[in-house]
Design an enzyme around this catalytic site. Structure first.
Site, short mmCIF file in Angstrom:
data_model
loop_
_atom_site.label_atom_id
_atom_site.label_comp_id
_atom_site.label_asym_id
_atom_site.label_seq_id
_atom_site.Cartn_x
_atom_site.Cartn_y
_atom_site.Cartn_z
N HIS A 194 0.80 -1.22 0.00
CA HIS A 194 0.00 0.00 0.00
C HIS A 194 0.84 1.27 0.00
O HIS A 194 0.44 2.29 -0.56
CB HIS A 194 -1.02 -0.03 1.14
CG HIS A 194 -2.18 -0.92 0.82
ND1 HIS A 194 -2.32 -2.17 1.34
CD2 HIS A 194 -3.22 -0.74 -0.03
CE1 HIS A 194 -3.42 -2.74 0.84
NE2 HIS A 194 -3.98 -1.90 0.01
N ARG A 301 -10.50 5.32 -1.97
CA ARG A 301 -10.12 4.56 -0.77
C ARG A 301 -10.45 5.41 0.46
O ARG A 301 -10.17 6.62 0.45
CB ARG A 301 -8.63 4.21 -0.80
CG ARG A 301 -8.25 3.15 -1.85
CD ARG A 301 -6.77 2.75 -1.70
NE ARG A 301 -6.41 1.58 -2.47
CZ ARG A 301 -5.84 1.63 -3.69
NH1 ARG A 301 -5.59 2.80 -4.26
NH2 ARG A 301 -5.51 0.51 -4.31
N ARG A 337 -15.25 3.22 -1.72
CA ARG A 337 -15.04 1.87 -1.18
C ARG A 337 -15.14 1.94 0.34
O ARG A 337 -14.51 2.79 0.97
CB ARG A 337 -13.66 1.34 -1.58
CG ARG A 337 -13.45 -0.07 -1.01
CD ARG A 337 -12.16 -0.66 -1.45
NE ARG A 337 -11.02 -0.04 -0.79
CZ ARG A 337 -9.77 -0.40 -1.01
NH1 ARG A 337 -9.50 -1.33 -1.90
NH2 ARG A 337 -8.78 0.19 -0.37
N GLU A 436 -11.74 -9.69 -5.79
CA GLU A 436 -10.35 -9.68 -5.32
C GLU A 436 -9.87 -11.05 -4.87
O GLU A 436 -8.74 -11.18 -4.40
CB GLU A 436 -10.20 -8.74 -4.11
CG GLU A 436 -10.70 -7.34 -4.34
CD GLU A 436 -10.17 -6.38 -3.31
OE1 GLU A 436 -9.11 -5.78 -3.55
OE2 GLU A 436 -10.81 -6.23 -2.26
N ASN A 459 -4.60 -6.34 -7.41
CA ASN A 459 -3.50 -6.54 -6.44
C ASN A 459 -3.82 -7.73 -5.55
O ASN A 459 -3.02 -8.64 -5.38
CB ASN A 459 -3.33 -5.30 -5.55
CG ASN A 459 -3.20 -4.02 -6.36
OD1 ASN A 459 -2.71 -4.04 -7.47
ND2 ASN A 459 -3.66 -2.92 -5.80
N ASP A 460 -5.01 -7.69 -4.98
CA ASP A 460 -5.39 -8.79 -4.09
C ASP A 460 -5.72 -10.06 -4.87
O ASP A 460 -5.38 -11.16 -4.45
CB ASP A 460 -6.57 -8.38 -3.21
CG ASP A 460 -6.09 -7.60 -1.99
OD1 ASP A 460 -5.07 -8.00 -1.42
OD2 ASP A 460 -6.72 -6.59 -1.64
N ARG A 470 1.59 -9.87 -1.36
CA ARG A 470 1.81 -8.72 -2.25
C ARG A 470 2.87 -7.77 -1.72
O ARG A 470 3.42 -6.96 -2.47
CB ARG A 470 0.49 -7.97 -2.48
CG ARG A 470 -0.12 -7.44 -1.22
CD ARG A 470 -1.53 -6.94 -1.44
NE ARG A 470 -1.60 -5.55 -1.81
CZ ARG A 470 -2.73 -4.88 -2.00
NH1 ARG A 470 -3.90 -5.47 -1.86
NH2 ARG A 470 -2.72 -3.62 -2.32
N CYS A 507 -9.48 -1.83 -11.01
CA CYS A 507 -8.95 -0.69 -10.28
C CYS A 507 -7.65 -1.00 -9.56
O CYS A 507 -7.11 -0.16 -8.85
CB CYS A 507 -9.98 -0.13 -9.30
SG CYS A 507 -10.44 -1.30 -8.02
#
Ligand code: PEP
Ligand code: MG
Length: 605
Positions: A194, A301, A337, A436, A459-460, A470, A507
């Site tokens: 992140h 986010r 989100r 995800e 990503n997830d 990750r 995204c």
């Protein structure tokens, strides 16, 4: 001493500046005792030091308020509370009085005790808190020992620096002053950690996963960083500096060219339109997203609202932030989100349990549904923001249909309650699901029945599909969304969404890579949500590569044996249309030292 180090390029761009090492560079604290008649003076010195440190932190908060905004200035609240913690201070006072220790010796002793306790837990959830504790301990000891502190926020306005750290937590990264920090280097971290996502969103060149960086890069040395190729040059030669300047000006020229596409639609040469939305992680990216031509916000986010704060944000605070974002995009969707905490995000305001595997633990939608009072506050703010704007709700880490249904029930409940309280609320809030996990892909047809849209968190999805953390720098080479197992799932998501006519977007960080964006286009995605700095480049590539070429590459990718085949298919498809050296980190590395001539810009329409 001249040397080159390699890591993972996580945020593109070339920069050079002197380094500031963010190591817990604690001063040597002498074991000093005092005479009994000096004891009360030491206690007072400790209290005075706290007041001084709190004063510094308040001053920093004011600076951040001026430069960045109200939300970001709150990041110092938690540090102030921690510095004033009476239980902790009392325990140090007891040591001064009972053991006749000097203020600094007693403070150091107690801080070490606390750090040892927190570190020993091996729990990721204390990392952000540890960073706060480090920061306060360093400030207190500097004041008590009369040492000048190194203060990133208070450097002269014209000074720039490259920050070198062991690990940049999201909480720490958010505190960096973007005007002065022109580059980031860390020993830990990967492209999808992140902190890397934040650096990318902020447009700060960054290289992570640089083993031994703190030991190998001296404080205050001139360092050249290439955030695309993942190369760091310590003490560069005049020739290397000149070369970097050429690269920087080449990038400026590219940016200049990219500016010409900002106002143009993201449309392939064979006429297929892609919608380009922006990811917004921090308030000052709203501007950046607007400037780069984002057609709304595809991922807002909200963890930032919690960062560094000691208390949870109220409904009114959240509403004001959501309104601010939706006003910036009055005619486009803003997709909020819900809190995605846990994993590697552990806000101080949340009491998170210690877990052996936080990424497989109490995370995201699970936390929200288990803490309905917290979730309800957020839902009320979203419902109110959506009363007269195109604001939508998106749920992270969904693995079950009932998570969506339970959320919908809470939404309806809060809508009724808002109306009873005399507030306006959206009548039909759109609720979307982030795809995800492989579980979500496998039941995408069922999720489609209860959702208004899908958005792939690549990503997830990559992390959970490939069983690769990750954030683990050692695994970074293996971590790729071009693995056929990921590619095949992406195709399944498009198909499941299509059967019910749902919009499906992507995204995750994958979509900000031009080659991956071509793959996604070929697989059938028509909505991208991207970190603002990458929007123009991706749009430029979309405007250059015909859908027919993207489709051919996607078909080859679906049949590939491994990521290398997928990469090769994409390069082959893109090469006739775009100079690969401009978009591919590996090609850029090979081209170092040569001036790359820019291709003619794609046609305007
Ligand atoms: C993702 O997982 O791809 C995503 C967009 O969510 P985050 O990076 O915030 O976990
Ligand atoms: Mg995610």
């Amino acid at each position: 001493m001249h040397q080159q180090l390699r890591g993972i390029g996580v945020s593109p761009g070339v920069a050079f500046a002197r380094t500031v090492l963010m190591r817990p560079d604690f001063p040597e604290v002498p074991d000093r005792t005092v005479r009994p008649e000096e004891v009360e003076g030491e206690v007072q010195r400790l209290r005075d030091a706290v007041a001084t440190v709190v004063g510094h932190l308040e001053e920093l908060g004011r600076k951040v308020l001026e430069r960045a905004g109200a939300e970001e200035s709150r990041i110092f609240d938690a540090q102030i509370l921690m510095a004033q913690d009476e239980d902790f201070l009392q325990s140090a006072v007891v040591l001064i009085r009972n053991n006749l220790l000097s203020a600094e010796t007693a403070y150091e002793f107690k801080a070490l005790e606390l750090r040892a306790l927190w570190s020993a837990s091996q729990s990721a959830h204390l990392r952000d808190r540890l960073a706060d504790l480090h920061a306060i301990q360093l400030r207190m000891l500097n004041v008590l020992l009369g040492r000048p502190g190194q203060e990133i926020w208070s450097l002269p306005d014209d000074e720039q620096m490259i920050v070198v750290a062991h690990e940049l937590s999201p909480g720490l990264t958010v505190q960096l002053d973007r005007e002065h920090v022109v580059g980031l280097i860390s020993e830990e971290g990967t492209r999808t950690s992140h902190a890397a996502i934040l650096a990318h969103s902020l447009g700060i060149p960054a290289v992570m996963g640089v083993t031994g960086a703190l030991a190998r890069i001296p404080e205050g040395t001139l360092v050249l960083i290439d955030g695309q190729a993942g190369v760091i040059t310590v003490d560069p030669t005049p020739v290397e500096l000149e070369e970097a300047k050429v690269q920087i000006s080449r990038r400026h020229r590219l940016e200049f060219q990219l500016e010409s596409v900002v106002a143009l639609p993201a449309e392939t040469p064979d006429g297929v339109r892609v919608s380009m939305m922006g990811n917004v992680d921090l308030p000052d990216e709203i501007e950046a997203a607007m400037r780069s031509g984002a057609e709304g916000v595809g991922l807002l986010r909200t963890e930032f609202l919690l960062t560094g704060r000691a208390s949870l944000p109220t409904e009114a605070e959240q509403l004001s932030y959501f309104k601010r974002v939706s006003l910036a995009f009055p005619n486009s969707p803003v997709i909020i989100r819900s809190y995605d905490i846990g994993g590697d995000k552990f806000p101080a305001a949340f009491r998170m349990p210690q877990e052996a595997n936080p990424f497989l633990g109490w995370r995201s939608i699970r936390v929200c549904l288990d803490q309905p009072e917290v979730f309800r506050t957020q839902l009320r703010a979203i419902l109110r923001a959506a009363a007269d704007r195109n604001v939508q709700l998106m749920l992270p880490l969904v693995t079950r249909v009932d998570e969506v249904l339970d959320t919908r029930a809470l939404v309806e409940d809060e809508r009724q309650s808002l109306l009873r309280d005399g507030f306006r609320a959206a009548t039909d809030l759109r609720v979307g699901v982030m795809i995800e996990t492989p579980a979500a892909v496998l039941i995408a047809d069922k999720l489609a029945e209860v959702s208004d849209f899908f958005s792939v968190g690549s990503n997830d999805l990559t992390q959970y599909t490939l069983a690769l953390d990750r954030g683990n720098a050692r695994l970074a080479e293996r971590f790729t969304s071009h693995h056929p197992a990921v590619v095949r799932q992406l195709a399944q998501v498009v198909a499941a969404a299509a059967t019910r006519g749902l919009p499906a977007s992507v995204c995750g960080e994958m979509v900000s890579e031009p080659l991956s964006a071509v793959l996604l286009m070929g697989l059938g995605f028509r909505i991208f949500s991207i970190a603002p700095p990458s929007i123009p480049l991706v749009k430029w590539v979309i405007r250059s590569v015909p859908l027919s070429a993207a489709r051919a590459a996607a078909l080859a990718a679906l049949d590939a044996r491994g990521p290398a085949d997928v990469d090769a298919a994409l390069r082959d498809a893109v090469a006739p249309h775009v100079d690969l050296r401009l978009i591919d980190p590996h090609a850029a590395l090979q081209a170092r030292g040569r001036v790359v001539s820019l291709p003619t810009p794609p046609r305007s329409s």
